[in-house]
Write a protein that holds these residues in place. Sequence first.
Motif, PDB file in Angstrom:
ATOM      1  N   GLU A  42       0.834  -1.206   0.000  1.00  0.00           N
ATOM      2  CA  GLU A  42       0.000   0.000   0.000  1.00  0.00           C
ATOM      3  C   GLU A  42       0.870   1.258   0.000  1.00  0.00           C
ATOM      4  O   GLU A  42       0.601   2.209  -0.734  1.00  0.00           O
ATOM      5  N   VAL A  46       0.763   4.023  -3.077  1.00  0.00           N
ATOM      6  CA  VAL A  46       0.355   5.411  -2.819  1.00  0.00           C
ATOM      7  C   VAL A  46       1.498   6.371  -3.140  1.00  0.00           C
ATOM      8  O   VAL A  46       1.292   7.413  -3.761  1.00  0.00           O
ATOM      9  N   TYR A  83      -2.953  14.426  -3.638  1.00  0.00           N
ATOM     10  CA  TYR A  83      -3.200  12.992  -3.833  1.00  0.00           C
ATOM     11  C   TYR A  83      -3.084  12.246  -2.507  1.00  0.00           C
ATOM     12  O   TYR A  83      -3.911  11.395  -2.191  1.00  0.00           O
ATOM     13  N   ALA A  85      -3.535  13.448   0.513  1.00  0.00           N
ATOM     14  CA  ALA A  85      -4.678  13.797   1.360  1.00  0.00           C
ATOM     15  C   ALA A  85      -5.940  13.077   0.919  1.00  0.00           C
ATOM     16  O   ALA A  85      -6.699  12.560   1.737  1.00  0.00           O
ATOM     17  N   LYS A  86      -6.151  13.024  -0.388  1.00  0.00           N
ATOM     18  CA  LYS A  86      -7.352  12.357  -0.915  1.00  0.00           C
ATOM     19  C   LYS A  86      -7.327  10.857  -0.614  1.00  0.00           C
ATOM     20  O   LYS A  86      -8.358  10.246  -0.377  1.00  0.00           O
ATOM     21  N   SER A  87      -6.133  10.269  -0.637  1.00  0.00           N
ATOM     22  CA  SER A  87      -6.027   8.838  -0.366  1.00  0.00           C
ATOM     23  C   SER A  87      -6.053   8.527   1.124  1.00  0.00           C
ATOM     24  O   SER A  87      -6.128   7.367   1.521  1.00  0.00           O
ATOM     25  N   GLY A  88      -5.962   9.568   1.963  1.00  0.00           N
ATOM     26  CA  GLY A  88      -6.014   9.366   3.405  1.00  0.00           C
ATOM     27  C   GLY A  88      -4.682   8.970   4.023  1.00  0.00           C
ATOM     28  O   GLY A  88      -4.642   8.427   5.115  1.00  0.00           O
ATOM     29  N   HIS A  89      -3.581   9.256   3.338  1.00  0.00           N
ATOM     30  CA  HIS A  89      -2.255   8.900   3.835  1.00  0.00           C
ATOM     31  C   HIS A  89      -1.437  10.157   4.100  1.00  0.00           C
ATOM     32  O   HIS A  89      -1.583  11.160   3.409  1.00  0.00           O
ATOM     33  N   ALA A  90      -0.549  10.061   5.063  1.00  0.00           N
ATOM     34  CA  ALA A  90       0.377  11.160   5.350  1.00  0.00           C
ATOM     35  C   ALA A  90       1.717  10.818   4.736  1.00  0.00           C
ATOM     36  O   ALA A  90       2.090   9.654   4.623  1.00  0.00           O
ATOM     37  N   VAL A 107       2.803   3.711   6.078  1.00  0.00           N
ATOM     38  CA  VAL A 107       1.493   3.101   6.315  1.00  0.00           C
ATOM     39  C   VAL A 107       1.590   2.236   7.563  1.00  0.00           C
ATOM     40  O   VAL A 107       2.543   1.472   7.720  1.00  0.00           O
TER      41      VAL A 107
END
Length: 141
Positions: A42, A46, A83, A85-90, A107
């Motif tokens: 993942e 991302v 991208y 932020a939209k995917s929910g990852h830092a 992750v």
Amino acid sequence: MTERWNAERGSVTPYSLIFIVTLMAFAGLAVDGGAKLRAGWEAVGVAEEAARAGAGLVDQAAAYAGRPFVVDAAAGAQAARAYLAKSGHAGTVGLAGPQTVRVTVTVTKSTYLLSMVGISEVTATARTTADLATGVSRRER
């Protein structure tokens, strides 16, 4: 004969306990090792997509002025961050050159069986880059 059986009574219990604990440890490594692999996949996916989103933005002022195509640093970094932020990852975004965007993503996944021994989560970090490629090239026939 009865004396001998009484002396060995309960001797299977420690072996059973050791066997069960070992079996649970291996099951935890198998199940939660898979969670670690999924976290890694993942993170790579991302990070690659965010880097591609950023590397695709050309500095239009430089291109129209006839200078070589380069990544628009501000827009490219913003697109990569959007991208993420939209995917929910830092993650972190930066430039690794005039035509390269670098993205780092971490992750974290929860564990199931290893949480019984105090390991409640596993993490994976991926660092990728994407280069701006302009034009289309193919072999002439």
